[in-house]
Design a protein around this motif. Structure first.
Motif, PDB file in Angstrom:
ATOM      1  N   LEU A 116       5.467  19.922 -17.255  1.00  0.00           N
ATOM      2  CA  LEU A 116       6.674  20.574 -16.725  1.00  0.00           C
ATOM      3  C   LEU A 116       6.447  22.082 -16.549  1.00  0.00           C
ATOM      4  CD1 LEU A 116       9.463  18.701 -18.734  1.00  0.00           C
ATOM      5  CD2 LEU A 116       8.770  18.333 -16.353  1.00  0.00           C
ATOM      6  N   GLU A 117       5.619  22.655 -17.412  1.00  0.00           N
ATOM      7  CA  GLU A 117       5.319  24.087 -17.309  1.00  0.00           C
ATOM      8  C   GLU A 117       4.669  24.435 -15.971  1.00  0.00           C
ATOM      9  OE1 GLU A 117       5.944  26.631 -19.347  1.00  0.00           O
ATOM     10  OE2 GLU A 117       6.982  25.342 -20.790  1.00  0.00           O
ATOM     11  N   THR A 118       3.757  23.569 -15.517  1.00  0.00           N
ATOM     12  CA  THR A 118       3.076  23.860 -14.246  1.00  0.00           C
ATOM     13  C   THR A 118       3.874  23.326 -13.064  1.00  0.00           C
ATOM     14  OG1 THR A 118       1.830  21.795 -14.163  1.00  0.00           O
ATOM     15  CG2 THR A 118       0.834  23.614 -15.390  1.00  0.00           C
ATOM     16  N   GLY A 119       4.653  22.285 -13.289  1.00  0.00           N
ATOM     17  CA  GLY A 119       5.402  21.665 -12.193  1.00  0.00           C
ATOM     18  C   GLY A 119       4.553  20.784 -11.294  1.00  0.00           C
ATOM     19  N   ILE A 120       3.290  20.582 -11.642  1.00  0.00           N
ATOM     20  CA  ILE A 120       2.427  19.712 -10.816  1.00  0.00           C
ATOM     21  C   ILE A 120       2.479  18.300 -11.405  1.00  0.00           C
ATOM     22  CG2 ILE A 120       0.126  19.360  -9.858  1.00  0.00           C
ATOM     23  CD1 ILE A 120       1.609  21.921  -8.896  1.00  0.00           C
ATOM     24  N   LEU A 121       3.319  17.488 -10.789  1.00  0.00           N
ATOM     25  CA  LEU A 121       3.602  16.167 -11.352  1.00  0.00           C
ATOM     26  C   LEU A 121       2.654  15.090 -10.828  1.00  0.00           C
ATOM     27  CD1 LEU A 121       7.519  16.251 -11.038  1.00  0.00           C
ATOM     28  CD2 LEU A 121       6.043  17.368 -12.723  1.00  0.00           C
ATOM     29  N   MET A 122       1.795  15.490  -9.875  1.00  0.00           N
ATOM     30  CA  MET A 122       0.888  14.520  -9.244  1.00  0.00           C
ATOM     31  C   MET A 122      -0.497  14.616  -9.868  1.00  0.00           C
ATOM     32  SD  MET A 122      -0.019  14.245  -5.243  1.00  0.00           S
ATOM     33  CE  MET A 122      -1.107  12.986  -4.614  1.00  0.00           C
ATOM     34  N   ARG A 123      -1.177  13.499  -9.944  1.00  0.00           N
ATOM     35  CA  ARG A 123      -2.467  13.496 -10.634  1.00  0.00           C
ATOM     36  C   ARG A 123      -3.621  14.048  -9.810  1.00  0.00           C
ATOM     37  NH1 ARG A 123      -5.793   8.358 -12.063  1.00  0.00           N
ATOM     38  NH2 ARG A 123      -7.159  10.145 -12.375  1.00  0.00           N
ATOM     39  N   TYR A 124      -3.469  14.094  -8.485  1.00  0.00           N
ATOM     40  CA  TYR A 124      -4.570  14.587  -7.649  1.00  0.00           C
ATOM     41  C   TYR A 124      -4.203  15.927  -7.014  1.00  0.00           C
ATOM     42  CZ  TYR A 124      -6.292   9.759  -7.927  1.00  0.00           C
ATOM     43  OH  TYR A 124      -6.738   8.542  -8.370  1.00  0.00           O
ATOM     44  N   GLY A 125      -5.224  16.730  -6.747  1.00  0.00           N
ATOM     45  CA  GLY A 125      -5.055  17.949  -5.967  1.00  0.00           C
ATOM     46  C   GLY A 125      -4.356  19.081  -6.705  1.00  0.00           C
ATOM     47  N   PHE A 126      -3.956  20.090  -5.938  1.00  0.00           N
ATOM     48  CA  PHE A 126      -3.253  21.274  -6.482  1.00  0.00           C
ATOM     49  C   PHE A 126      -4.042  21.930  -7.611  1.00  0.00           C
ATOM     50  CE2 PHE A 126      -0.195  18.250  -4.775  1.00  0.00           C
ATOM     51  CZ  PHE A 126       0.521  19.029  -3.885  1.00  0.00           C
ATOM     52  N   ASP A 127      -5.342  22.039  -7.408  1.00  0.00           N
ATOM     53  CA  ASP A 127      -6.233  22.473  -8.482  1.00  0.00           C
ATOM     54  C   ASP A 127      -5.842  23.831  -9.069  1.00  0.00           C
ATOM     55  OD1 ASP A 127      -7.386  20.261  -7.304  1.00  0.00           O
ATOM     56  OD2 ASP A 127      -9.446  20.964  -7.650  1.00  0.00           O
ATOM     57  N   GLY A 128      -5.456  24.779  -8.231  1.00  0.00           N
ATOM     58  CA  GLY A 128      -5.087  26.108  -8.723  1.00  0.00           C
ATOM     59  C   GLY A 128      -3.822  26.083  -9.563  1.00  0.00           C
ATOM     60  N   PRO A 129      -2.692  25.688  -8.931  1.00  0.00           N
ATOM     61  CA  PRO A 129      -1.412  25.749  -9.657  1.00  0.00           C
ATOM     62  C   PRO A 129      -1.337  24.857 -10.890  1.00  0.00           C
ATOM     63  CG  PRO A 129      -1.109  25.003  -7.353  1.00  0.00           C
ATOM     64  CD  PRO A 129      -2.547  25.324  -7.510  1.00  0.00           C
ATOM     65  N   ARG A 130      -2.189  23.879 -10.995  1.00  0.00           N
ATOM     66  CA  ARG A 130      -2.049  23.002 -12.170  1.00  0.00           C
ATOM     67  C   ARG A 130      -2.656  23.629 -13.433  1.00  0.00           C
ATOM     68  NH1 ARG A 130      -3.006  17.806 -12.310  1.00  0.00           N
ATOM     69  NH2 ARG A 130      -2.895  17.373 -10.100  1.00  0.00           N
ATOM     70  N   LYS A 131      -3.343  24.738 -13.256  1.00  0.00           N
ATOM     71  CA  LYS A 131      -3.833  25.531 -14.403  1.00  0.00           C
ATOM     72  C   LYS A 131      -4.578  24.684 -15.430  1.00  0.00           C
ATOM     73  CE  LYS A 131      -0.248  29.065 -14.112  1.00  0.00           C
ATOM     74  NZ  LYS A 131       1.180  28.783 -14.038  1.00  0.00           N
ATOM     75  N   GLY A 132      -5.433  23.835 -14.938  1.00  0.00           N
ATOM     76  CA  GLY A 132      -6.282  23.064 -15.861  1.00  0.00           C
ATOM     77  C   GLY A 132      -5.604  21.885 -16.538  1.00  0.00           C
ATOM     78  N   VAL A 133      -4.365  21.557 -16.146  1.00  0.00           N
ATOM     79  CA  VAL A 133      -3.680  20.407 -16.761  1.00  0.00           C
ATOM     80  C   VAL A 133      -3.942  19.153 -15.924  1.00  0.00           C
ATOM     81  CG1 VAL A 133      -1.438  19.449 -17.433  1.00  0.00           C
ATOM     82  CG2 VAL A 133      -1.903  21.887 -17.771  1.00  0.00           C
ATOM     83  N   TRP A 134      -4.649  18.215 -16.505  1.00  0.00           N
ATOM     84  CA  TRP A 134      -5.025  16.964 -15.824  1.00  0.00           C
ATOM     85  C   TRP A 134      -4.736  15.802 -16.779  1.00  0.00           C
ATOM     86  CZ3 TRP A 134      -6.957  17.219 -10.831  1.00  0.00           C
ATOM     87  CH2 TRP A 134      -7.496  18.446 -10.405  1.00  0.00           C
ATOM     88  N   LYS A 135      -3.492  15.441 -16.957  1.00  0.00           N
ATOM     89  CA  LYS A 135      -3.149  14.444 -17.984  1.00  0.00           C
ATOM     90  C   LYS A 135      -3.703  13.056 -17.656  1.00  0.00           C
ATOM     91  CE  LYS A 135      -0.843  17.334 -20.515  1.00  0.00           C
ATOM     92  NZ  LYS A 135      -1.441  17.859 -21.752  1.00  0.00           N
ATOM     93  N   ALA A 136      -3.644  12.653 -16.391  1.00  0.00           N
ATOM     94  CA  ALA A 136      -4.140  11.311 -16.044  1.00  0.00           C
ATOM     95  C   ALA A 136      -5.644  11.223 -16.310  1.00  0.00           C
ATOM     96  CB  ALA A 136      -3.815  10.980 -14.591  1.00  0.00           C
ATOM     97  N   LYS A 137      -6.371  12.257 -15.892  1.00  0.00           N
ATOM     98  CA  LYS A 137      -7.823  12.261 -16.137  1.00  0.00           C
ATOM     99  C   LYS A 137      -8.116  12.231 -17.630  1.00  0.00           C
ATOM    100  CE  LYS A 137      -9.883  14.476 -12.165  1.00  0.00           C
ATOM    101  NZ  LYS A 137     -10.481  15.669 -11.615  1.00  0.00           N
TER     102      LYS A 137
END
Ligand code: PLP
Length: 405
Positions: free
Chosen positions: A19-40
């Motif tokens: 929720l902090e990054t707002g990137i709810l999708m598992r692929y892409g958005f490499d910059g804004p996701r700030k290293g958060v990759w929960k699915a991976k």
């Protein structure tokens, strides 16, 4: 059984990261996701915890089965041998790829009887799909031998048996592929989710693409990905994966509580000589999410179910024989081929022919079987109270049945 019973701070923290990054999708958005990759991260944890080479998360256990079948090349004209006792998702997945479910008898392992599997093999058989129901498993060595002999695929529906082991290996990692479900009532939950596990690189690569519209995931630019084959959208979201990540870290705790509660409850039923228990194959290690037990006859079983209901202690104990989700006697929608769209004549005929089939061997087992789900929240006192009350209800019925005999 269900991980949702121990939902808390850990899950909230993982979800909050997303929720902090707002990137709810598992692929892409490499910059804004700030290293958060929960699915991976969850996929890596799954390979480590369950000892499988590859793991592909999906949106559900059903889509995991569909994905595994597609990746294994199971489709139109192929027959998939599966048990009469399962969850409707197992045949839904077979139908979704255009294949034909061939239902065969179970034995006291509560899943595929290897002899019944052998008898059901035809030139169209492509896959044998044991369903490891209620925490324990099929005789996998026997099934593997049959598959090797006849060059068939072994696909394990292990959706209900997270944490079960066979000869030291996690169920779901032994066949060509296997699946778990992380729906809300499974041992680990993501709210909704599933996984395809496999040791075959080809099956993994296909599963990876199939769950994401056929994307090959080879480039850095998602928009420029190639599509070597047609896929669908069976992706899990980062929010769901985050919940699963917190849950998988607690799996050992879940399993040890389950085992303790299961064995204690079992000790009360073991004192009743008329009761027998579900057979765990040699080398098998039950996940203990359920205690599955048999009474001597259908009549006595029905009377015990009625007595437990009367006493208000039936909640959490399931008589699957009369349940529409789990046993074929109640699957009228399957037997009448009640699909919303046209299906192939082969599929349709196979489904309609189920109306003329009888499974006396499965009936003889399921009509005497009660499965009691094991809660993670019970105190020792509550388990003892439950055990005493169940034993009293059973004794009462057994005494009555002796008087009538
Ligand atoms: C739960 C379950 C599934 C499907 O899982 P969903 O995540 O609910 O789609 C498949 N097979 C079995 C045996 C299950 O219990």
């Amino acid at each position: 059984m269900p991980g949702f019973e121990l939902f808390g701070e850990e899950e909230r923290k993982e979800v909050n990261d997303v929720l902090e990054t707002g990137i709810l999708m598992r692929y892409g958005f490499d910059g804004p996701r700030k290293g958060v990759w929960k699915a991976k991260e969850l996929e890596q944890a799954i390979t480590y915890v369950f000892g499988t080479r590859y793991a592909q998360l999906t949106s559900s256990g059903t889509s995991a089965l569909t994905t595994a079948m597609a990746a294994l090349g199971i489709g139109f004209g192929d027959e998939v041998i599966m048990p009469t006792f399962t969850f409707v998702a197992s045949f839904e997945a077979v139908l979704s790829v255009g294949a034909i479910p061939v239902l065969v008898d179970i034995d006291e392992t509560l899943t595929l009887n290897p002899e019944a599997v052998k008898a059901a093999i035809t030139p169209k058989t492509k896959c044998v799909m044991p369903v490891h129901m209620c925490g324990s498993m099929a005789d996998l060595d026997a099934l593997k031998q049959i598959c090797d002999e006849h060059q068939l695929i072994l696909l394990e529906d292990a959706c209900q048996s997270i944490g079960g082991k066979y000869k030291g290996r996690s169920v779901g990692t032994i066949g060509d592929a296997g699946t778990f479900s992380f729906d809300f009532v499974k041992t680990i939950t993501c709210a909704e989710g599933g996984v395809v596990m496999t040791n075959r690189e080809d099956v993994y690569t296909k599963s990876d693409g199939y769950t994401d519209h056929g994307h090959d995931h080879k480039g850095v630019d998602r928009g420029a990905d190639l599509h070597p084959f047609i896929g669908y959208n069976y992706r899990i979201s980062e929010l769901h994966a985050a919940v699963g990540l917190a849950q998988i870290r607690k799996l050992d705790t879940f399993l040890s509580i389950q085992k303790k509660n299961n064995l204690l409850l079992r000790s009360y039923l073991e004192k009743i000589p008329e009761i027998s228990f579900r057979v765990v194959p040699d080398g098998g290690d039950d996940s203990c999410s359920f205690l599955s037990w048999f009474l001597p006859t259908e009549e006595i079983t029905k009377a015990v179910v009625a007595e437990m209901k009367e006493q208000g202690i039936l909640a959490g104990s399931f008589y699957w024989y009369v349940n529409n989700w789990h046993y074929l006697t109640k699957w009228d929608h399957l037997k009448t081929a009640a699909t919303l769209h046209a299906i192939s004549p082969e599929q349709k005929n196979a489904l309609l022919s189920l109306q003329n089939k009888n499974y006396p061997a499965s009936d003889a087992i399921m009509s005497r079987c009660i499965c009691t789900s094991i809660s993670l929240l019970w105190t020792e006192e509550q388990v003892r109270d439950k055990g005493e009350k169940m034993a009293a209800a059973i004794h009462k019925v057994l005494k009555q049945s002796l008087q009538h005999a």
